[in-house]
Design a protein around this motif. Structure first.
Motif, mmCIF file in Angstrom:
data_model
loop_
_atom_site.group_PDB
_atom_site.id
_atom_site.type_symbol
_atom_site.label_atom_id
_atom_site.label_comp_id
_atom_site.label_asym_id
_atom_site.label_seq_id
_atom_site.Cartn_x
_atom_site.Cartn_y
_atom_site.Cartn_z
ATOM 1 N N ARG A 162 4.051 -4.190 -3.315
ATOM 2 C CA ARG A 162 2.941 -3.233 -3.418
ATOM 3 C C ARG A 162 1.885 -3.451 -2.334
ATOM 4 O O ARG A 162 0.681 -3.403 -2.591
ATOM 5 C CB ARG A 162 2.294 -3.300 -4.804
ATOM 6 C CG ARG A 162 3.272 -2.938 -5.921
ATOM 7 C CD ARG A 162 2.614 -2.940 -7.266
ATOM 8 N NE ARG A 162 3.560 -2.572 -8.316
ATOM 9 C CZ ARG A 162 3.268 -2.448 -9.606
ATOM 10 N NH1 ARG A 162 2.023 -2.682 -10.010
ATOM 11 N NH2 ARG A 162 4.175 -2.115 -10.486
ATOM 12 N N SER A 186 1.303 -2.852 2.207
ATOM 13 C CA SER A 186 1.337 -1.743 3.157
ATOM 14 C C SER A 186 1.489 -2.274 4.579
ATOM 15 O O SER A 186 1.167 -3.420 4.875
ATOM 16 C CB SER A 186 0.059 -0.907 3.063
ATOM 17 O OG SER A 186 -1.070 -1.693 3.415
ATOM 18 N N ARG A 199 6.943 -2.983 0.318
ATOM 19 C CA ARG A 199 6.900 -1.978 -0.762
ATOM 20 C C ARG A 199 7.088 -2.632 -2.125
ATOM 21 O O ARG A 199 6.386 -2.300 -3.095
ATOM 22 C CB ARG A 199 7.973 -0.913 -0.516
ATOM 23 C CG ARG A 199 7.580 0.122 0.519
ATOM 24 C CD ARG A 199 8.585 1.248 0.591
ATOM 25 N NE ARG A 199 9.824 0.819 1.199
ATOM 26 C CZ ARG A 199 10.063 0.836 2.505
ATOM 27 N NH1 ARG A 199 9.133 1.273 3.340
ATOM 28 N NH2 ARG A 199 11.217 0.438 2.994
ATOM 29 N N GLU A 215 9.226 -2.126 9.963
ATOM 30 C CA GLU A 215 9.774 -2.100 8.599
ATOM 31 C C GLU A 215 11.240 -2.533 8.570
ATOM 32 O O GLU A 215 11.740 -2.984 7.546
ATOM 33 C CB GLU A 215 9.633 -0.702 8.003
ATOM 34 C CG GLU A 215 8.201 -0.331 7.642
ATOM 35 C CD GLU A 215 8.117 1.040 7.002
ATOM 36 O OE1 GLU A 215 9.139 1.768 7.002
ATOM 37 O OE2 GLU A 215 7.031 1.378 6.491
#
Length: 419
Positions: free
Chosen positions: A18, A20, A15, A154
């Motif tokens: 920037r 994904s 994140r 994540e």
């Protein structure tokens, strides 16, 4: 895993940069009818290795119409792809966009944004570090098969130093990977050369200088002492010892045509003395007769007294009938593979009988000198390959050690201050 301010969660890194994290298209998005015989390969579980992608004959492909309809699943250089099921610790970094790749339904893609301050090559190595792989396997969901989802990915903790140190670490690991790739390529080339030599020298298509004369048909069993343990002779696995003086050699101890002396069991002296016919000597040729039948090994560098376990024949020449080394190479060639395949005649055979080997006949050079010369050439080629394989094993070990130290912050690489 090392703690500290440089230990971040992968989701936060992506994140912040920037980028994904995206799972592949499911069946409702990509239909089976849209796979094509030619086109861009689809990265699914079968294609994701530890650091590299592998294209094989089962690899599916998609054509330009799918790429146009689903451009979001086209992979870019620097993307990191994980296997979503099974060996969820497997991930590989896209290195070459010349052919292109497409994200499969059972893959998860990690992508950094343009201008990211994280080196994607470093990140790929960091996500393959031993600590991260253990974390993934320990925390993966699923009862029958380990499963990786986006939320879990994540949450992976990754050590991220400042960019200049990342670059230095990535460069060091790329050098180590380059050495490994070069050794793997050289070994593959040497194997191909050896296979070509076997095809020429073991068939008489090419003759060594100074040798002439027509090759002769050798009935192997008639010219050999062919012995095996009679049944189990009462031998039980409970008698296997982990150490001792008298080794017990079985087919599971065969490795690349030789006996792996480090894996053999041991037995008491009375078991060794029980049958002199199966006490081994250097130069003996061994053939498995149970399990995976037809595996061949030659006895060399025997570290001490050894005898046969059940399931293995020992083959020795009668009265210098042939050179053992030459017959060993003949039995490792396609000639013997075709002989064993012919015994099954379309069915599965689980045992090789002595009566089967009675029918084995081989064309051999007319003199022991030529047989021995051919054996020496092939053995020298084999020794060279084994030496390269040891170098490769060592290089892989060094790389693993470097990764363990540099990707956790346990060992730091100094970076020069910019002027």
């Amino acid at each position: 895993m090392t703690s500290g301010s440089d230990l971040l969660l992968l989701g936060d890194i992506v994140r912040r940069e920037r980028g994904s994290i995206r799972t592949g298209p499911f069946g409702t998005t990509l239909k089976a009818s849209e796979y094509a015989p030619v086109g861009v390969p689809v990265v699914s579980v079968g294609e994701v290795g530890y650091g590299t992608f592998r294209i094989h004959k089962e690899t599916r492909r998609v054509g330009p119409e799918v790429l146009k309809r689903l451009p979001v699943y086209r992979l870019n250089v620097g993307d990191i792809v994980f296997a979503r099921k099974g060996s969820v610790d497997r991930c590989a970094t896209v290195r070459d966009a010349q052919e292109g790749w497409f994200l499969g339904s059972d893959g998860i893609r990690v992508r950094l944004g343009r201008g990211s301050q994280v080196n994607p090559i470093y990140l790929g190595y960091a996500l393959r570090a031993a600590d991260v792989r253990r974390w993934l396997l320990r925390n993966a969901t699923g009862t029958t098969m380990a499963t990786l989802n986006q939320d879990l990915l994540e949450s992976v903790p990754v050590w991220i130093p400042e960019r200049r140190e990342q670059d230095r670490i990535a460069s060091a690991l790329e050098d180590a990977s380059g050495l490994i790739d070069a050794l793997e390529g050289l070994i593959a080339k040497k194997r191909d050369v050896k296979q070509g030599m076997m095809q020429e020298l073991l068939t008489g298509n090419s003759r060594l200088p100074g040798f002439t004369g027509k090759w002769e048909l050798l009935p192997v069993a008639d010219n050999s002492h062919l012995k095996a343990r009679i049944g189990w002779q009462g031998l039980t696995t409970g008698e296997y010892l982990t150490s001792g003086e008298y080794r017990l050699v079985g087919g599971t101890d065969f490795k690349n045509g030789h006996v792996n002396w480090g894996s053999t069991a041991f037995v008491d002296k009375w078991r060794f003395d029980q049958d002199k016919n199966i006490q081994l000597v250097n130069g003996d040729v061994l053939i498995t007769k149970d399990g995976t039948i037809g595996k061949v090994a030659i006895v060399d560098s025997m570290p001490g007294p050894s005898t046969l376990n059940s399931g293995v024949f020992v083959l020795r020449p009668k009265r210098d009938a042939y050179d053992s080394g030459f017959i060993y190479w003949m039995l490792r060639s396609r000639v013997f593979e075709e002989f064993v395949a012919g015994l099954s005649a379309g069915s599965t055979i689980t045992h090789l009988y002595q009566r089967d080997l009675v029918t084995l006949e081989l064309l051999v050079p007319p003199t022991l000198e030529e047989q021995a010369a051919i054996s020496r050439i092939l053995t020298d080629a084999d020794v060279e390959i084994v030496a390269l394989e040891r170098r490769l094993e060592s290089a892989r070990g060094v790389k693993v050690g470097i990764m363990q130290e540099l990707l956790t912050g346990r060992t730091r690489l100094p970076v020069k201050e910019e002027a």
